[in-house]
Write a protein that holds these residues in place. Sequence first.
Motif, short mmCIF file in Angstrom:
data_model
loop_
_atom_site.label_atom_id
_atom_site.label_comp_id
_atom_site.label_asym_id
_atom_site.label_seq_id
_atom_site.Cartn_x
_atom_site.Cartn_y
_atom_site.Cartn_z
N ILE A 431 45.14 52.36 42.39
CA ILE A 431 43.71 52.18 42.11
C ILE A 431 43.52 51.47 40.77
CG2 ILE A 431 41.58 53.41 41.52
CD1 ILE A 431 42.29 55.42 43.71
N ALA A 432 44.28 51.89 39.76
CA ALA A 432 44.19 51.24 38.45
C ALA A 432 44.58 49.77 38.55
CB ALA A 432 45.09 51.96 37.45
N LEU A 433 45.61 49.48 39.34
CA LEU A 433 46.04 48.09 39.53
C LEU A 433 44.96 47.28 40.24
CD1 LEU A 433 48.11 45.81 39.54
CD2 LEU A 433 49.12 46.82 41.60
N THR A 434 44.38 47.86 41.27
CA THR A 434 43.31 47.17 42.02
C THR A 434 42.14 46.85 41.12
OG1 THR A 434 43.97 48.28 44.06
CG2 THR A 434 41.75 47.36 43.99
N LYS A 439 39.03 42.80 38.25
CA LYS A 439 38.32 42.43 37.03
C LYS A 439 38.88 41.15 36.42
CE LYS A 439 35.49 42.94 33.56
NZ LYS A 439 34.04 42.67 33.75
N GLU A 440 40.20 41.07 36.29
CA GLU A 440 40.83 39.93 35.62
C GLU A 440 40.75 38.65 36.46
OE1 GLU A 440 44.20 42.39 33.02
OE2 GLU A 440 44.83 41.08 34.67
N GLU A 441 40.93 38.77 37.77
CA GLU A 441 41.00 37.58 38.61
C GLU A 441 39.63 37.12 39.12
OE1 GLU A 441 43.74 35.84 39.18
OE2 GLU A 441 45.07 37.23 38.11
N PHE A 442 38.71 38.09 39.33
CA PHE A 442 37.45 37.73 39.98
C PHE A 442 36.21 38.24 39.24
CE2 PHE A 442 40.76 38.32 43.27
CZ PHE A 442 40.85 37.01 43.72
N ASN A 443 36.43 38.93 38.12
CA ASN A 443 35.33 39.52 37.35
C ASN A 443 34.49 40.47 38.20
OD1 ASN A 443 33.95 39.91 34.92
ND2 ASN A 443 32.37 38.42 35.47
N VAL A 444 35.18 41.24 39.04
CA VAL A 444 34.53 42.22 39.92
C VAL A 444 34.87 43.62 39.42
CG1 VAL A 444 34.49 43.21 42.24
CG2 VAL A 444 34.50 40.72 41.94
N ARG A 514 26.76 42.89 57.96
CA ARG A 514 27.24 41.63 57.38
C ARG A 514 28.39 41.88 56.41
NH1 ARG A 514 22.43 43.28 55.48
NH2 ARG A 514 21.80 43.07 53.30
N LEU A 515 29.19 40.85 56.26
CA LEU A 515 30.40 40.89 55.45
C LEU A 515 30.29 39.89 54.31
CD1 LEU A 515 33.46 41.91 55.45
CD2 LEU A 515 33.95 39.78 56.68
N HIS A 516 30.64 40.33 53.10
CA HIS A 516 30.63 39.44 51.95
C HIS A 516 31.87 38.54 52.03
CE1 HIS A 516 31.02 38.23 47.66
NE2 HIS A 516 29.70 38.27 47.71
N LYS A 517 31.66 37.25 52.15
CA LYS A 517 32.74 36.33 52.47
C LYS A 517 33.79 36.24 51.37
CE LYS A 517 29.91 32.90 53.76
NZ LYS A 517 29.42 31.62 54.36
N GLU A 518 33.36 36.12 50.13
CA GLU A 518 34.36 36.02 49.05
C GLU A 518 35.20 37.28 48.95
OE1 GLU A 518 34.13 33.34 45.35
OE2 GLU A 518 32.21 34.42 45.43
N SER A 519 34.53 38.43 49.09
CA SER A 519 35.26 39.70 49.05
C SER A 519 36.29 39.76 50.17
CB SER A 519 34.27 40.86 49.18
OG SER A 519 34.94 42.08 49.37
N ALA A 520 35.88 39.34 51.36
CA ALA A 520 36.75 39.45 52.53
C ALA A 520 37.88 38.43 52.54
CB ALA A 520 35.91 39.30 53.80
N PHE A 521 37.56 37.19 52.17
CA PHE A 521 38.51 36.11 52.35
C PHE A 521 39.26 35.72 51.08
CE2 PHE A 521 34.94 35.00 55.45
CZ PHE A 521 35.50 35.77 56.47
N LYS A 522 38.82 36.25 49.93
CA LYS A 522 39.50 35.92 48.67
C LYS A 522 39.97 37.17 47.93
CE LYS A 522 37.07 31.52 47.87
NZ LYS A 522 36.17 30.76 46.96
N TYR A 523 39.01 38.02 47.51
CA TYR A 523 39.37 39.15 46.65
C TYR A 523 40.34 40.11 47.34
CZ TYR A 523 34.68 38.00 44.68
OH TYR A 523 33.57 37.39 44.18
N THR A 524 39.92 40.61 48.50
CA THR A 524 40.67 41.71 49.11
C THR A 524 42.06 41.31 49.59
OG1 THR A 524 38.52 42.61 49.77
CG2 THR A 524 40.46 43.68 50.66
N PRO A 525 42.24 40.15 50.24
CA PRO A 525 43.61 39.79 50.62
C PRO A 525 44.54 39.64 49.42
CG PRO A 525 42.06 38.01 51.17
CD PRO A 525 41.25 39.21 50.79
#
Length: 542
Positions: A431-434, A439-444, A514-525
Motif C-alpha cells: 500500500i505504501a508503495l502504491t 503520487k510521484e508518477e501521476f500526482n494522484v 463509467r470508468l476513468h480512462k487514465e486511471s484504468a489505462f495508465k495509472y493502475t496497470p
Amino acid sequence: MENEKMKWNTPEDLEELLCEVVGWDSRTGTEGEIEFATKVLKKILEMQYFQENSSHIHFHDAGKGRSAVTAYYDSGVTNKTIVLISHFDTVHTEEFGGGLEELAFQPKALTEELKKRKDDLPEDVQIDLDTDDYLFGRGTMDMKMGLVLHLHLLEKASIEKWPINLLLLTVPDEEVNSSGMRAAVKGLINLRKEYGLEYQLFLNSEPSFSQKPQDANYYIYSGTIGKIMPSALFYGRETHAGEPLSGITGHYMASYLTKAMEFNPHFVEEEYGEKTPLPICLQEIDLKEDYSAQTSHHTAALYNVFLMRQNADDIMTIFKHTAITSMAECTNDYKKICEREGVTPIGEIRVLEYTELLEYAVRKMGSNGVEKLIESVMADESLDERKLSMQITDNLMLRCQELAPATVLFYAPPYYPAINSSDNELVQKKIALTQKLLKEEFNVEATQVHYFNGISDLSYVNYNPTDTGWQSFKNNTPVWGDTYSIPFKEMQQLQSPVLNIGPFGKDAHKLTERLHKESAFKYTPFVLAKVIESMFVGSYIQ
C-alpha cells in the motif's frame, strides 16, 4: 518468447481489449455468462505461453453451466505465487431503456450517445461527459477492467519471464450469490497441491468505489466488508377479517422486529475508524398466495447486516436477543388490545432458531418426513435461494402449527464473511508503495480503506483458521447443502493476505456506470506491475 510482441500493453491496447470484453454480454444468469468462460479461454490462448502450456488453463464448475477460469503462469524458478482475482458477470441493464439498452455493452458508442442526451443526466455526469475522461458502459467499471488488467499482467509476466508465478482467476456470479468464487476455492487448493504452489497474496482489482456521493478520491483496500442476511418467518394464527383478534397476523408481528432491526446500532461495528452501515430490511414478503377475507398469518422478512470482525454466531446472538425483545413487546401490546376489547389472547409469541424448529420437526415427523418436505420445496425451480429458505421454514411450521404463534429466525443466502489484512506487513508495504508511485508518477493521492465497501470475492479466502462461528450459519440456513453452501474449511486453508488495487470509476450498477480512462489505462496497470515486481526486484521494495 523473446520475440513475442505484447498485444495488451499500451493505453490504446487496453481500451480496445476492454471494449471487446465488455461487448461479451455476461449478465448474471444469462447464456452470455455461461459462454464467457470459453471466450476468455480463447483470449488467454492468444498468448504464446499458453499456446505452449494450455494444460495450465482450467475450468471450475460453478453450477448452472457456468465456469470459473484459472490460467497459471509458471516462472519455473519459484513456488511463490500471486493470485489475481476478478469476476466477469455484470448486473442487468433494464435501467438503460429509451433505446440505450442495445448500447449498454458498446462503451464507445454509448459514451457518444450519452453526450447527445447529457441534458437529461445529472450535473456531475454532464461534467464528466464534457471532460471526455470517462468511458461509459455496463461492466466497464464493475469489473471487466479488472480482468483486462490481469490479462495484461499475465502477458507481461510470460513475455518478460518474471521470476514469480501468477494465477489468474476470473469467476461468474459475483453479483448474486458468488457461486463462482465459492466453487473456485477448492480449485485453488487443488492447483496449489498439483503445482506445489505457495500463495503469497490474493490480489483483486475491483474498482475504487466512492465512499459517498460525488466522492472522487482514489482508494486502495486492505480488506473487504462482510454481509449477512438474518431473516425471520412470522407465523401467527389465521382468522377471518371480521374476527381479527381471534388470531394474529404475520404482518403485525413483523412490524415489531422490522422496527427493532432497521437502523439498530447494536449491529454496527467500528474498526480502524471505519463503521459498518446500519442494518435495514431488504424485503418483506406475504406468503399468503391468494386474496381472501382470511388474514395473512405467515410473513417473512430479510434483513441486511454488514460485518467487520463479527461472525454468523455473533450476529445470531444479537438477532435473537432483538427478536425476543421485540416479540415480547408485540405480545404485550396484543394482550392490551385483547383486554381492551374483552377478548382472550391466543398466547405468547415463541422465538426459535431454524435449527430448533428443524429438530422439533424431526422428532414429530421423522427424518424421512422432513427430508421429503424439503425435497418437495426444492423441486420448485422458480424459487431462488431466498424464497426457498422462506418456503422450507414456512412448510415446517405448517406441520408444526402447535408452536404458533412463533417467529423463526434463519439465515438466507448470500453470506460474505469480512476479511482484513490491514495489519499484515506485506500488505502495508504494498500500500505504501502504491501510494508513493501514484503520487510521484501521476500526482494522484491514494487513501487506504480497510474494508472494501462494495462486497467482493475476497470474502472467500483467508478466513480465520480458528473461527467456528460459521457453524451457526450452516445450522440455520434452510438451503444449506442443497442449493447453497460455503467451503469454510477450505477457505481456512487459504491463509494469505488480501489486497485490492483497481481503477477509479463511478456509478456502479447505474445507467451512468463509467470508468476513468487514465486511471484504468495508465495509472493502475503501471502500479500493479510495480507492486508485483516489488515481490522479486529489490529496488522496488519499500
